[in-house]
Design a protein around this motif. Structure first.
Motif, short mmCIF file in Angstrom:
data_model
loop_
_atom_site.label_atom_id
_atom_site.label_comp_id
_atom_site.label_asym_id
_atom_site.label_seq_id
_atom_site.Cartn_x
_atom_site.Cartn_y
_atom_site.Cartn_z
N ASN A 1 0.83 -1.21 0.00
CA ASN A 1 0.00 0.00 0.00
C ASN A 1 0.87 1.26 0.00
O ASN A 1 0.56 2.24 -0.69
CB ASN A 1 -0.91 -0.01 1.22
CG ASN A 1 -1.82 1.21 1.27
OD1 ASN A 1 -2.62 1.43 0.38
ND2 ASN A 1 -1.68 2.01 2.32
N GLU A 2 1.96 1.25 0.79
CA GLU A 2 2.85 2.40 0.82
C GLU A 2 3.55 2.59 -0.52
O GLU A 2 3.76 3.73 -0.96
CB GLU A 2 3.87 2.23 1.95
CG GLU A 2 3.26 2.33 3.34
CD GLU A 2 4.25 2.01 4.42
OE1 GLU A 2 5.28 1.36 4.10
OE2 GLU A 2 4.03 2.39 5.59
N ASP B 1 -13.27 4.03 -4.04
CA ASP B 1 -12.22 3.17 -4.60
C ASP B 1 -12.30 3.14 -6.13
O ASP B 1 -11.27 3.22 -6.82
CB ASP B 1 -12.34 1.76 -4.04
CG ASP B 1 -12.00 1.70 -2.57
OD1 ASP B 1 -11.09 2.44 -2.15
OD2 ASP B 1 -12.63 0.90 -1.83
N HIS C 1 -4.81 -3.64 -4.51
CA HIS C 1 -6.15 -3.17 -4.14
C HIS C 1 -7.20 -3.62 -5.16
O HIS C 1 -8.26 -3.00 -5.27
CB HIS C 1 -6.18 -1.64 -4.04
CG HIS C 1 -5.27 -1.11 -2.97
ND1 HIS C 1 -5.58 -1.19 -1.63
CD2 HIS C 1 -4.06 -0.51 -3.05
CE1 HIS C 1 -4.60 -0.64 -0.92
NE2 HIS C 1 -3.66 -0.22 -1.75
N HIS D 1 2.37 1.80 -3.49
CA HIS D 1 1.37 2.38 -4.38
C HIS D 1 1.19 3.87 -4.10
O HIS D 1 1.09 4.70 -5.02
CB HIS D 1 0.05 1.63 -4.19
CG HIS D 1 -1.11 2.25 -4.91
ND1 HIS D 1 -1.19 2.32 -6.29
CD2 HIS D 1 -2.26 2.84 -4.45
CE1 HIS D 1 -2.31 2.91 -6.64
NE2 HIS D 1 -2.97 3.25 -5.56
N LYS D 2 1.16 4.21 -2.83
CA LYS D 2 0.98 5.61 -2.43
C LYS D 2 2.14 6.48 -2.90
O LYS D 2 1.94 7.55 -3.48
CB LYS D 2 0.85 5.69 -0.91
CG LYS D 2 0.78 7.09 -0.36
CD LYS D 2 0.68 7.06 1.17
CE LYS D 2 0.65 8.46 1.75
NZ LYS D 2 0.55 8.43 3.23
#
Length: 214
Positions: free
Chosen positions: A87-88, A169, A155, A90-91
């Motif tokens: 997730n990080e 989303d 995701h 992707h961020k």
């Protein structure tokens, strides 16, 4: 004459062990094998420091340290959090793409009419300013593609048509994909064709996509 020291040492050791047993069994009918008397006698014959609280505490501390060392060596205990999660990643890819996209737009003016131009105009580029503009644009596009790929990878379960396009989303995914396509379109058109519109649309779409998620 044969050396008697080993024999004397053996007899001394036997006497040290037997003496407390004999003392414990000096009562009639109270033999060493009855009711654990032999165990008590052997325990009484051991050095006094073995029974001391300090010795026991030290032994417990050593045992605890050995257990911790075994847990560290075998990978037991609480596991450390990874320094970078999916997730990080992707961020940070999305934020990096947005930042470089903004810098690309700011450098567009310096890319026009550079050295080596034969005439001006919107589509006339050259020189160091153009090289910087082009590098920023390619970098923003690469990070955007990486953000899209990691978004679907980490995701993908959050995306679904049953929730509708207005679902946060789904909206984040659509705008992020649109922003990346705008980057790709601008890079593909440059420098011969006008590409400012597609680049601007891509940058704004990426901005809104990032804003929705973070």
């Amino acid at each position: 004459m044969r050396n008697k020291k080993p024999l004397i040492g053996l007899l001394t050791g036997i006497s040290l062990f037997v003496a407390p047993v004999v003392r414990a069994a000096d009562s009639p009918g109270d033999w060493p094998l009855a009711d654990g008397t032999l165990e008590q006698a052997v325990a009484a014959s051991l050095p006094e420091q073995i029974h001391s609280p300090m010795w026991l505490a030290r032994a417990g501390h050593v045992t605890e340290q050995a257990g911790l060392l075994d847990m560290q060596q075998n990978g037991g205990g609480e596991r450390r959090k990874p320094w970078l999660t999916g997730n990080e990643l992707h961020k940070y890819l999305g934020l990096g793409s947005l930042l470089l996209g903004g810098l690309t737009m700011l450098s567009a003016g310096a890319a026009e009419g550079g050295e080596g131009d034969e005439g001006g105009g919107e589509n006339s580029y050259g020189g160091t300013g153009y090289d910087i503009h082009r590098t920023l644009a390619l970098s923003a596009t690469a990070l955007g593609l990486g953000a899209v790929a990691t978004g679907f990878l980490f995701h993908g379960d959050d995306i679904g048509l049953e929730s509708g396009l207005t679902d946060p989303d789904n909206l984040h995914m659509s705008l992020g994909l649109l922003g990346t396509l705008g980057y790709v379109s601008a890079v593909s058109a440059a420098p011969g064709e006008s590409h400012a519109g597609s680049g601007t649309v891509g940058g704004l779409s990426m901005l809104v996509a990032v804003k929705i998620a973070w």
